[in-house]
Design an enzyme around this catalytic site. Structure first.
Site, PDB file in Angstrom:
ATOM      1  N   TYR A 140       1.324   6.762 -10.360  1.00  0.00           N
ATOM      2  CA  TYR A 140       2.074   6.836  -9.098  1.00  0.00           C
ATOM      3  C   TYR A 140       3.542   6.487  -9.337  1.00  0.00           C
ATOM      4  O   TYR A 140       4.452   7.255  -9.019  1.00  0.00           O
ATOM      5  CB  TYR A 140       1.448   5.891  -8.054  1.00  0.00           C
ATOM      6  CG  TYR A 140       2.327   5.707  -6.843  1.00  0.00           C
ATOM      7  CD1 TYR A 140       2.556   6.747  -5.961  1.00  0.00           C
ATOM      8  CD2 TYR A 140       2.967   4.475  -6.600  1.00  0.00           C
ATOM      9  CE1 TYR A 140       3.394   6.591  -4.860  1.00  0.00           C
ATOM     10  CE2 TYR A 140       3.793   4.309  -5.511  1.00  0.00           C
ATOM     11  CZ  TYR A 140       4.014   5.364  -4.652  1.00  0.00           C
ATOM     12  OH  TYR A 140       4.849   5.213  -3.573  1.00  0.00           O
ATOM     13  N   HIS A 188      -3.518  -0.343   2.764  1.00  0.00           N
ATOM     14  CA  HIS A 188      -2.413  -1.292   2.892  1.00  0.00           C
ATOM     15  C   HIS A 188      -2.838  -2.540   3.647  1.00  0.00           C
ATOM     16  O   HIS A 188      -3.630  -2.497   4.577  1.00  0.00           O
ATOM     17  CB  HIS A 188      -1.222  -0.623   3.592  1.00  0.00           C
ATOM     18  CG  HIS A 188      -0.617   0.441   2.739  1.00  0.00           C
ATOM     19  ND1 HIS A 188      -0.709   1.768   3.033  1.00  0.00           N
ATOM     20  CD2 HIS A 188       0.049   0.351   1.576  1.00  0.00           C
ATOM     21  CE1 HIS A 188      -0.113   2.457   2.080  1.00  0.00           C
ATOM     22  NE2 HIS A 188       0.357   1.623   1.176  1.00  0.00           N
TER      23      HIS A 188
END
Ligand code: UDP
Length: 327
Positions: A140, A188
């Site tokens: 990422y 998250h």
């Protein structure tokens, strides 16, 4: 300015789209809705399209007389990037290459790129300045860093003026809690804790309690989405004169996982189960931004540095949208 917002149906892109229109710009959202939500775009102009569709990109840039592009369309799951690096390089790098190349074809040379603190990897020095070594530790972060490098080379060849904005932990719901965060799956911290507070998950797991921090849990720099988007507006304004803008976007203040959990408990008035588990692979103990450069060079100021205000906005959105966006 007429701005193409790639990924404008996602969490950050939809907030940005609203703020652009609010500030006299003309956003056109370009999104394939693989992750985003049509409902989040509200009444902004919308083109359903994929970033690998070069023909549609060129057509959209031309038909809407686009002057600048803001790019938020990326995969964001660190763990998934480790197990599926090809997908991450394809979407985050190759598709961005395609977008930049379509822009070059039609003469659009202004670009705001959604980058990440993940480009730094496991930094030795905290708070993090833009200049430290970039050593991403997962695909990422690498895929975002590769795009930054490409932008840098393009600007040095006088083909692009760009801003790379390195986000710390973007969170909260924008515009008084009306444009929120709806990922699936959710990974998250703040939305996950809120789900626990709403009884939608049985507990919140703390990934590691033996870090070298005061309470043993990881510390992150949480930045409200409205503050984050405001920095993009400032960077956009300078794209005409600045070839390269690279900024960290964070408050510079860190909060531990336990502090975030306590804040959600306080704001929501709910109690819920907290489970201590092993560390998550690749989590640095502390990540906070030195954002002095954005403050001095962009004139950026944050309006919501307090965690409680950030959590209040997120709690409002989730309470009013318990099942997320309709479509
Ligand atoms: N975290 C946690 N439990 C969760 C999700 C996240 O303890 O269910 C921790 C994670 O290890 C990190 C912090 O919360 O220290 C923020 O994680 P998030 O995935 O929100 O953002 P990141 O910092 O990884 O970009």
């Amino acid at each position: 300015m007429k701005v193409l917002v790639a990924g404008g149906a996602g969490y950050i892109g939809s907030n940005m789209t609203f703020m652009l229109a609010q500030n006299g710009h003309e956003p056109v959202v370009y999104d394939n809705l693989s992750k985003g939500h049509r409902a989040a775009v509200k009444d902004a102009r919308f083109v359903l399209g994929d970033l690998n569709d070069r023909h549609l990109l060129v057509k959209t840039l031309q038909e809407h007389d686009i002057e600048a592009v803001m790019h938020f369309a990326a995969f964001i799951e660190v763990g998934e990037s480790v197990s599926e690096p090809m997908r991450y390089y394809q979407n985050n790098f190759c598709n961005t290459h395609n977008l930049l190349s379509a822009m070059e074809d039609v003469g659009v040379d202004k670009f705001v790129f959604s980058s990440t603190a993940a480009v730094y990897g496991m930094p030795d020095t905290i708070p993090i300045t833009e200049e430290i070594l970039k050593q991403p530790i997962n695909p990422y972060g690498e895929s975002k860093w590769a795009v930054e490098r490409l932008c840098c080379f393009l600007s040095e060849a006088d083909k692009l003026n760009y801003a790379a904005l390195r986000y710390f932990n973007a969170c909260g719901a924008g515009q008084n809690g009306t444009i929120g965060e709806d990922h699936s799956p959710e990974s998250h911290l703040i939305p996950l804790i809120i789900q626990a507070a709403m009884g939608k998950r049985e507990d919140i797991k703390i990934f590691g309690t033996d870090y070298p921090t005061d309470d043993g849990t990881c510390i992150r720099d949480y930045i409200h989405i409205d503050d984050l988007c405001k920095a993009h507006l400032l960077a956009l304004d300078k794209l005409g004169s600045e070839k390269q803008q690279v900024y960290n976007l964070g408050n510079g203040t860190g909060y531990s996982v336990r502090q975030v959990i306590d804040t959600v408990k306080k704001v929501s008035g709910k109690d819920f189960k907290v489970t201590e588990t092993d560390r998550r692979a690749g989590d640095p103990p502390v990540l906070t931004a030195d954002a002095a450069k954005a403050r001095t060079q962009l004139g950026w100021q944050t309006d919501y540095p307090e965690l409680e205000k950030i959590v209040e906005s997120a709690w409002k959105w989730h309470s009013e949208n318990p099942n997320g966006y309709d479509d």
